[in-house]
Design a protein around this motif. Sequence first.
Motif, PDB file in Angstrom:
ATOM      1  N   ILE A   1       0.843  -1.203   0.000  1.00 25.97           N
ATOM      2  CA  ILE A   1       0.000   0.000   0.000  1.00 25.97           C
ATOM      3  C   ILE A   1       0.874   1.247   0.000  1.00 25.97           C
ATOM      4  CG2 ILE A   1      -1.653   1.347   1.362  1.00 25.97           C
ATOM      5  CD1 ILE A   1      -2.838  -1.384   2.265  1.00 25.97           C
ATOM      6  N   GLU A   2       1.947   1.226   0.790  1.00 22.08           N
ATOM      7  CA  GLU A   2       2.886   2.361   0.802  1.00 22.08           C
ATOM      8  C   GLU A   2       3.431   2.611  -0.604  1.00 22.08           C
ATOM      9  OE1 GLU A   2       7.415   3.519   2.067  1.00 22.08           O
ATOM     10  OE2 GLU A   2       6.721   1.437   2.112  1.00 22.08           O
ATOM     11  N   LEU A   3       3.818   1.541  -1.276  1.00 22.81           N
ATOM     12  CA  LEU A   3       4.348   1.643  -2.636  1.00 22.81           C
ATOM     13  C   LEU A   3       3.318   2.282  -3.564  1.00 22.81           C
ATOM     14  CD1 LEU A   3       6.586   0.679  -4.743  1.00 22.81           C
ATOM     15  CD2 LEU A   3       5.147  -1.335  -5.009  1.00 22.81           C
ATOM     16  N   LEU A   4       2.078   1.835  -3.493  1.00 23.34           N
ATOM     17  CA  LEU A   4       1.026   2.374  -4.358  1.00 23.34           C
ATOM     18  C   LEU A   4       0.718   3.831  -4.046  1.00 23.34           C
ATOM     19  CD1 LEU A   4      -1.368  -0.715  -4.396  1.00 23.34           C
ATOM     20  CD2 LEU A   4       0.239   0.013  -6.183  1.00 23.34           C
ATOM     21  N   VAL A   5       0.729   4.176  -2.753  1.00 27.32           N
ATOM     22  CA  VAL A   5       0.490   5.575  -2.365  1.00 27.32           C
ATOM     23  C   VAL A   5       1.601   6.462  -2.914  1.00 27.32           C
ATOM     24  CG1 VAL A   5       0.440   7.165  -0.389  1.00 27.32           C
ATOM     25  CG2 VAL A   5      -0.911   5.063  -0.334  1.00 27.32           C
ATOM     26  N   LYS A   6       2.843   6.002  -2.803  1.00 26.92           N
ATOM     27  CA  LYS A   6       3.962   6.800  -3.325  1.00 26.92           C
ATOM     28  C   LYS A   6       3.918   6.888  -4.845  1.00 26.92           C
ATOM     29  CE  LYS A   6       7.276   6.439   0.429  1.00 26.92           C
ATOM     30  NZ  LYS A   6       8.625   5.994   0.834  1.00 26.92           N
ATOM     31  N   PHE A   7       3.520   5.807  -5.515  1.00 29.03           N
ATOM     32  CA  PHE A   7       3.338   5.870  -6.970  1.00 29.03           C
ATOM     33  C   PHE A   7       2.317   6.943  -7.316  1.00 29.03           C
ATOM     34  CE2 PHE A   7       4.546   1.279  -8.472  1.00 29.03           C
ATOM     35  CZ  PHE A   7       5.884   1.611  -8.405  1.00 29.03           C
ATOM     36  N   GLY A   8       1.210   6.970  -6.577  1.00 30.13           N
ATOM     37  CA  GLY A   8       0.157   7.952  -6.831  1.00 30.13           C
ATOM     38  C   GLY A   8       0.600   9.375  -6.556  1.00 30.13           C
ATOM     39  N   LYS A   9       1.373   9.554  -5.500  1.00 27.04           N
ATOM     40  CA  LYS A   9       1.804  10.908  -5.117  1.00 27.04           C
ATOM     41  C   LYS A   9       2.921  11.429  -6.022  1.00 27.04           C
ATOM     42  CE  LYS A   9       3.299  13.828  -1.456  1.00 27.04           C
ATOM     43  NZ  LYS A   9       3.852  14.081  -0.202  1.00 27.04           N
ATOM     44  N   LEU A  10       3.921  10.578  -6.264  1.00 24.83           N
ATOM     45  CA  LEU A  10       5.096  11.029  -7.012  1.00 24.83           C
ATOM     46  C   LEU A  10       5.004  10.752  -8.507  1.00 24.83           C
ATOM     47  CD1 LEU A  10       7.868   9.665  -4.592  1.00 24.83           C
ATOM     48  CD2 LEU A  10       7.015  12.008  -4.753  1.00 24.83           C
ATOM     49  N   GLY A  11       4.233   9.765  -8.875  1.00 25.85           N
ATOM     50  CA  GLY A  11       4.277   9.277 -10.246  1.00 25.85           C
ATOM     51  C   GLY A  11       5.377   8.234 -10.346  1.00 25.85           C
ATOM     52  N   ILE A  12       5.226   7.307 -11.243  1.00 26.67           N
ATOM     53  CA  ILE A  12       6.171   6.193 -11.331  1.00 26.67           C
ATOM     54  C   ILE A  12       7.572   6.666 -11.714  1.00 26.67           C
ATOM     55  CG2 ILE A  12       6.703   4.037 -12.547  1.00 26.67           C
ATOM     56  CD1 ILE A  12       3.683   3.509 -12.609  1.00 26.67           C
ATOM     57  N   LYS A  13       7.673   7.562 -12.681  1.00 27.15           N
ATOM     58  CA  LYS A  13       9.006   8.040 -13.101  1.00 27.15           C
ATOM     59  C   LYS A  13       9.747   8.723 -11.967  1.00 27.15           C
ATOM     60  CE  LYS A  13       8.942   8.710 -18.046  1.00 27.15           C
ATOM     61  NZ  LYS A  13       9.099   9.682 -19.129  1.00 27.15           N
TER      62      LYS A  13
ATOM     63  N   TYR B   1       9.183   8.437  -8.800  1.00 33.84           N
ATOM     64  CA  TYR B   1       9.417   7.477  -7.723  1.00 33.84           C
ATOM     65  C   TYR B   1      10.758   6.781  -7.930  1.00 33.84           C
ATOM     66  CZ  TYR B   1       8.872   3.353  -4.755  1.00 33.84           C
ATOM     67  OH  TYR B   1       9.070   2.369  -3.819  1.00 33.84           O
ATOM     68  N   PHE B   2      11.047   6.395  -9.155  1.00 34.95           N
ATOM     69  CA  PHE B   2      12.271   5.643  -9.435  1.00 34.95           C
ATOM     70  C   PHE B   2      13.509   6.525  -9.595  1.00 34.95           C
ATOM     71  CE2 PHE B   2       9.194   2.298 -10.606  1.00 34.95           C
ATOM     72  CZ  PHE B   2       9.685   1.296  -9.789  1.00 34.95           C
ATOM     73  N   HIS B   3      13.386   7.830  -9.365  1.00 39.90           N
ATOM     74  CA  HIS B   3      14.568   8.712  -9.360  1.00 39.90           C
ATOM     75  C   HIS B   3      15.340   8.614  -8.047  1.00 39.90           C
ATOM     76  CE1 HIS B   3      14.416  10.879 -13.148  1.00 39.90           C
ATOM     77  NE2 HIS B   3      13.107  10.864 -13.051  1.00 39.90           N
ATOM     78  N   SER B   4      14.685   8.092  -7.021  1.00 40.57           N
ATOM     79  CA  SER B   4      15.330   7.957  -5.709  1.00 40.57           C
ATOM     80  C   SER B   4      15.877   6.539  -5.553  1.00 40.57           C
ATOM     81  CB  SER B   4      14.314   8.237  -4.595  1.00 40.57           C
ATOM     82  OG  SER B   4      14.818   7.799  -3.349  1.00 40.57           O
ATOM     83  N   ASN B   5      17.157   6.447  -5.199  1.00 45.93           N
ATOM     84  CA  ASN B   5      17.753   5.129  -4.976  1.00 45.93           C
ATOM     85  C   ASN B   5      17.097   4.391  -3.809  1.00 45.93           C
ATOM     86  OD1 ASN B   5      19.555   5.308  -7.108  1.00 45.93           O
ATOM     87  ND2 ASN B   5      21.125   6.294  -5.860  1.00 45.93           N
ATOM     88  N   TRP B   6      16.650   5.131  -2.780  1.00 47.89           N
ATOM     89  CA  TRP B   6      15.959   4.490  -1.658  1.00 47.89           C
ATOM     90  C   TRP B   6      14.649   3.872  -2.118  1.00 47.89           C
ATOM     91  CZ3 TRP B   6      18.344   2.906   2.326  1.00 47.89           C
ATOM     92  CH2 TRP B   6      19.398   3.628   2.862  1.00 47.89           C
ATOM     93  N   ASN B   7      13.932   4.571  -2.991  1.00 47.08           N
ATOM     94  CA  ASN B   7      12.683   4.028  -3.506  1.00 47.08           C
ATOM     95  C   ASN B   7      12.926   2.795  -4.366  1.00 47.08           C
ATOM     96  OD1 ASN B   7      11.148   5.934  -2.202  1.00 47.08           O
ATOM     97  ND2 ASN B   7      10.948   7.265  -3.974  1.00 47.08           N
ATOM     98  N   ILE B   8      13.992   2.807  -5.141  1.00 48.05           N
ATOM     99  CA  ILE B   8      14.335   1.627  -5.952  1.00 48.05           C
ATOM    100  C   ILE B   8      14.641   0.452  -5.033  1.00 48.05           C
ATOM    101  CG2 ILE B   8      16.031   0.648  -7.558  1.00 48.05           C
ATOM    102  CD1 ILE B   8      16.277   3.505  -8.752  1.00 48.05           C
TER     103      ILE B   8
END
Length: 89
Positions: free
Chosen positions: A56-68, A70-77
Motif C-alpha cells: 500500500i505504501e508503494l502504491l500511495v507513493k506511486f500515486g503521489k510522485l508518479g512512477i518516473k 518514484y524511481f529517481h530515488s535510490n531508496w525508492n528503488i
Amino acid sequence: MKYLNMIKQLFINDKFILGLIILNSIILFISGYISASNNKLILTISDNFITSLFIIELLVKFGKLGIKKYFHSNWNIFDFILIILSIPA
C-alpha cells in the motif's frame, strides 16, 4: 475523502514506515526461533499483513510522485526491490 487523505499521509510518514520495518524485523526474527505451529501461523499472518502495508505504501507513493519520479530515488528503488522480493514469501 478526509480519511483517505489521512491514510495517504500515514503511508508517506517515514516514522510510521520505520516502525513497520522494525516490527516486521522483530516478527521475522522471532519466527526463526518458534517451532509451535499456532504461534508460527500468527507470525506468518502478521508478516503477510505488514507486507500488504508495504505494498500500500508503494502504491500511495506511486500515486503521489508518479512512477518516473518514484524511481529517481535510490531508496525508492531499493524499497521497491525489497517489496517485490518479499511478495512470494
